[in-house]
Design an enzyme around this catalytic site. Structure first.
Site, PDB file in Angstrom:
ATOM      1  N   LEU A 232      -4.750   7.101  -6.318  1.00 15.28           N
ATOM      2  CA  LEU A 232      -4.707   8.481  -6.794  1.00 15.28           C
ATOM      3  C   LEU A 232      -6.099   9.002  -7.173  1.00 15.28           C
ATOM      4  O   LEU A 232      -6.790   8.384  -7.977  1.00 15.28           O
ATOM      5  CB  LEU A 232      -3.778   8.567  -8.010  1.00 15.28           C
ATOM      6  CG  LEU A 232      -3.552   9.975  -8.557  1.00 15.28           C
ATOM      7  CD1 LEU A 232      -2.802  10.835  -7.555  1.00 15.28           C
ATOM      8  CD2 LEU A 232      -2.810   9.909  -9.886  1.00 15.28           C
ATOM      9  N   ASP A 233      -6.490  10.142  -6.610  1.00 16.82           N
ATOM     10  CA  ASP A 233      -7.758  10.812  -6.930  1.00 16.82           C
ATOM     11  C   ASP A 233      -8.983   9.940  -6.650  1.00 16.82           C
ATOM     12  O   ASP A 233     -10.052  10.166  -7.210  1.00 16.82           O
ATOM     13  CB  ASP A 233      -7.788  11.266  -8.398  1.00 16.82           C
ATOM     14  CG  ASP A 233      -6.713  12.294  -8.695  1.00 16.82           C
ATOM     15  OD1 ASP A 233      -6.294  13.004  -7.762  1.00 16.82           O
ATOM     16  OD2 ASP A 233      -6.273  12.377  -9.853  1.00 16.82           O
ATOM     17  N   ALA A 234      -8.819   8.930  -5.808  1.00 19.12           N
ATOM     18  CA  ALA A 234      -9.938   8.019  -5.543  1.00 19.12           C
ATOM     19  C   ALA A 234     -10.335   7.984  -4.074  1.00 19.12           C
ATOM     20  O   ALA A 234     -11.140   7.150  -3.668  1.00 19.12           O
ATOM     21  CB  ALA A 234      -9.582   6.617  -6.029  1.00 19.12           C
TER      22      ALA A 234
END
Lengths: 289, 289, 289, 289
Positions: A232-234
């Site tokens: 997530l978000d990476a």
């Protein structure tokens, strides 16, 4: 920089760095009648990897896609152990939009499509809420609502995936889609799902970044467009930008100022993808100029 | 904005928000002959707190520091439960610099002092290495070297503290001082130690932020000046700024570009402090205009 | 991007745009054992001109400067009608500084030199005033004062030129040198004199740009570094940057904020020149990446 | 900063600078039960003028508009020779849009209106071309086409003015309206017509600024929103912003990048006006925070 002439093709490639790659590729292209329009290369010395993007005019170029594939493989790719993609730019990409309740990115993207600013097709909009159906209808785009719960995610994403594949979607854009996307979709569209996160990643990953930014007392807020991966978000960052704030700005003011940033940073990220300027390597994005 | 005329005084205050504070304070000042030069106020509605900075000309002002203190306390502060500081701007602040091996911020700060750009005195430079002694000597500033190890930190910091107090230091600036500062110093100089961190906090706190930024593939790097507190890299932020990078930038290039940012962001943070524009509340910094 | 390894050579060239230039140049270099480190090319379609910068490692490269010149001319340059320059990067450039009374750029440049941040030599400083002699002396650089009047300009510039040539100066930097430079110097150092102008050119060319910016009520101020030509403030721009201001900023505040911009924009312009990233064509500067 | 609560009133005023103005105004407001939400003041020392914006909650405030006018005039305005405006924020402003053929600003503004981001009404769109009628219709806004020639300008503008007045328009926005506006309209809407100019004024005033910027070889382009006055592109600036470009950007690329700037800078300028944060004095705009 822009695809001023859609009668071009773009090659993206990377391979272990060694002398002679540029010479070999440009000689190959010139030998088949290519007039090169753009060429940008980059060597990551720490990794020992060579990256290149070349775009050339198709008029006068001797090879169709199939013949190119065969000739490039035997002449260049095998020799240099290159990983490569060829894109013909005449065909508009088919871009699906995922939204939830916030409309600012949706309006911005639909405006760019409808005005002809972008050479894309938007075959459908997917949402987990009914809220934005009127906007989709106003712009004449089919709207599909898939409410998601913890229980039905895999099933709903399978249906979404089927829909995306049926519409031959090339790129999925999460335009403030406030829902975690699972492996069913991510695996089907590797490096073809772009998300906008409303912070300057890696700061304030996860939920409520504007609240977190306000609590920390930062003097600048940001937005980040990136390819979606299982983390997530990476995922690999395509574009970021920031805007200055002060102690006067409440959380509501951050949200308002941030929305303008989100529109801009998402649009720039999509634009780079549409122009075939992006190449992902080890969770980082090369954005060729 | 600048202290164009050092014959002024600055009041910084905050109190619970309620009607009539501005009226009371400005009436109080006007009543004693103050000609107000700057006034900036802010209400944090979420916290219910009122903040104000007022600067006025001392010429014609009836109260000296002691008389002001007594009159302000009884007329305003007790009534509104205000926390306040009064600063006379004629006296230059005395600023100590802490450095390690990198010289870019040190040169920048000494240049601003020596050229008269800043109304400060620099009584001494403290370092944990001998490296920059020649720079200090070139500018004629006493240089004190305190090598720090895990074992001797408290002892060395006690000696540093004694030195700072003996030189009547108002402000300590960590100008790329690559050493953790412990409670001995922090407690002695609350909100009077300014650090420059070479990242866009809270992203990449801790060691080697440029390496971390490169590994994450961000498209923008930043720097942050902040007051030092017991929590590493978590103190109240005064100023931040950023610069754009690309995939072409190696870690070394980030270091080089970042150094220019560090100089600028540290200088702006110090300037705001020197101008008495900063007021810390709950780990956030109000920077009055 | 930086010259991480000075054991490299850089070729800058331009020629009429036609297919095969990149292939020919890279094949030529590879054929003589060059390992290419950077390659950036650009086609100006409106002008029909091709521009290229290539940098390669000298280790293993078969040609010295003279042999390169002969081989490149016959193999490439004549065929493609190319204009080209070759630079060996081992030798530090020799940079003269011109100043008047303001010290901020001078301190900044001398700090970059003395700290070893830049691979340059500073053989002398020239000024039309005595004001900054102490700064030059503090850094150990010879300081020459040539007061200029309308009557003696040509004569004084001839003396300056003789001095620059005697010291084998490669680059002259006007670091807030508040004096018009005449043809005696400009003709002797074509595209080798860099000036910093304290506005966002072409806005506010000429004298007192901060006063003019204040009077016009702009919300952003800028600075511009450019090569000096016979047309005042109209030479090819290398770098520009801006900073935000508000109605609160007096002319004095603009000057103060602008000085930080000037330092940065001048340093970046010089850096691009030192890296041999700049190529001037028709009064515009290509800045290769 | 935003009008979080429309049940507020805003006072904008300026007067010759003298001691006691803030005290008098805040005492006046407090005396009638005002709870002040925002207060920002500014003294232009060069001009000797005091400027102030105050916003307060109407709940509990004793005076209606008429009573305020009478009381403020006699208590404050006459004494301090103040020029002032009072705005009640409950009523949405009525904003007319002027467009020609380019749609990007129009889409952006209509999206902000339709989504409820802005507390405005858009009673009509005026154009000198039919091109954008479909966009107006899609958003349900009446579209009026007034083709303008050198011969009929005064007549057509008189008709436009009549239309604007009939619709009780408060603010006219020139959203890339490629037509000079004459005195008939300007005189009727002083400081109530906002234009977006596609350059960083005063650079590149007039026609084709992107072509001019490209020809000059600038490294940054900008956009400017300003109030329209009789002097073309010379009215008081409200907001400016810039974006970085390189030699790679053709005129077409500048146009594309510039359009995103134009949208943003126009929207911010309008927002400041809607928030009643702007006050024009001697062709400069105070933008209160």
């Amino acid at each position: 920089m822009a695809v001023d002439n859609p009668r071009t093709a773009t090659l993206l490639m990377h391979c272990p760095d060694r002398p002679g790659v540029v010479a070999a590729v440009t000689r190959f292209l010139a030998g088949h009648g290519a007039n090169i329009v753009d060429l940008d290369q980059h060597v990551d010395r720490a990794e020992g990897v060579f990256f290149m993007r070349v775009r050339w005019e198709l008029e006068g170029f001797a090879l169709d896609a199939e013949a190119f594939s065969e000739a490039f493989r035997t002449t260049i790719a095998e020799h240099f152990q290159a990983i490569w993609q060829l894109h013909h730019n005449a065909r508009p990409l088919r871009m699906a939009l995922f939204v939830s309740k916030m409309s600012h990115c949706l309006y911005d993207l639909l405006s760019r499509w409808q005005s002809g600013e972008w050479h894309v097709e938007v075959p459908l909009i997917i949402s987990n809420h009914e809220t934005l159906r009127p906007v989709a209808e106003q712009f004449g785009i089919p709207f599909h609502c898939f409410p998601i719960t913890a229980d039905n995610r895999a099933e709903q994403e399978a249906a979404e995936r089927e829909l995306l594949e049926r519409h031959a979607v090339d790129l999925a854009v999460l335009a403030r889609y406030m829902q975690i996307v699972g492996p069913t979709l991510i695996d089907a569209f590797p490096q073809r799902i772009i998300n906008i996160h409303h912070s300057f990643l890696p700061a304030f990953a996860g939920a409520k970044p504007y609240h977190a930014a306000h609590a920390r007392g930062v003097k600048i807020i940001g937005a980040t467009s990136h390819y979606v991966t299982a983390d997530l978000d990476a995922g690999p960052i395509i574009e970021q930008d920031v805007t200055r704030i002060t102690h006067r700005d409440s959380v509501e003011a951050l949200v308002r100022k941030g929305q303008d940033l989100e529109k801009l940073v998402l649009a720039r990220g999509i634009w780079a993808h549409l122009q075939r300027q992006t190449l992902v390597y080890q969770n980082r994005t090369i954005v060729f100029s």
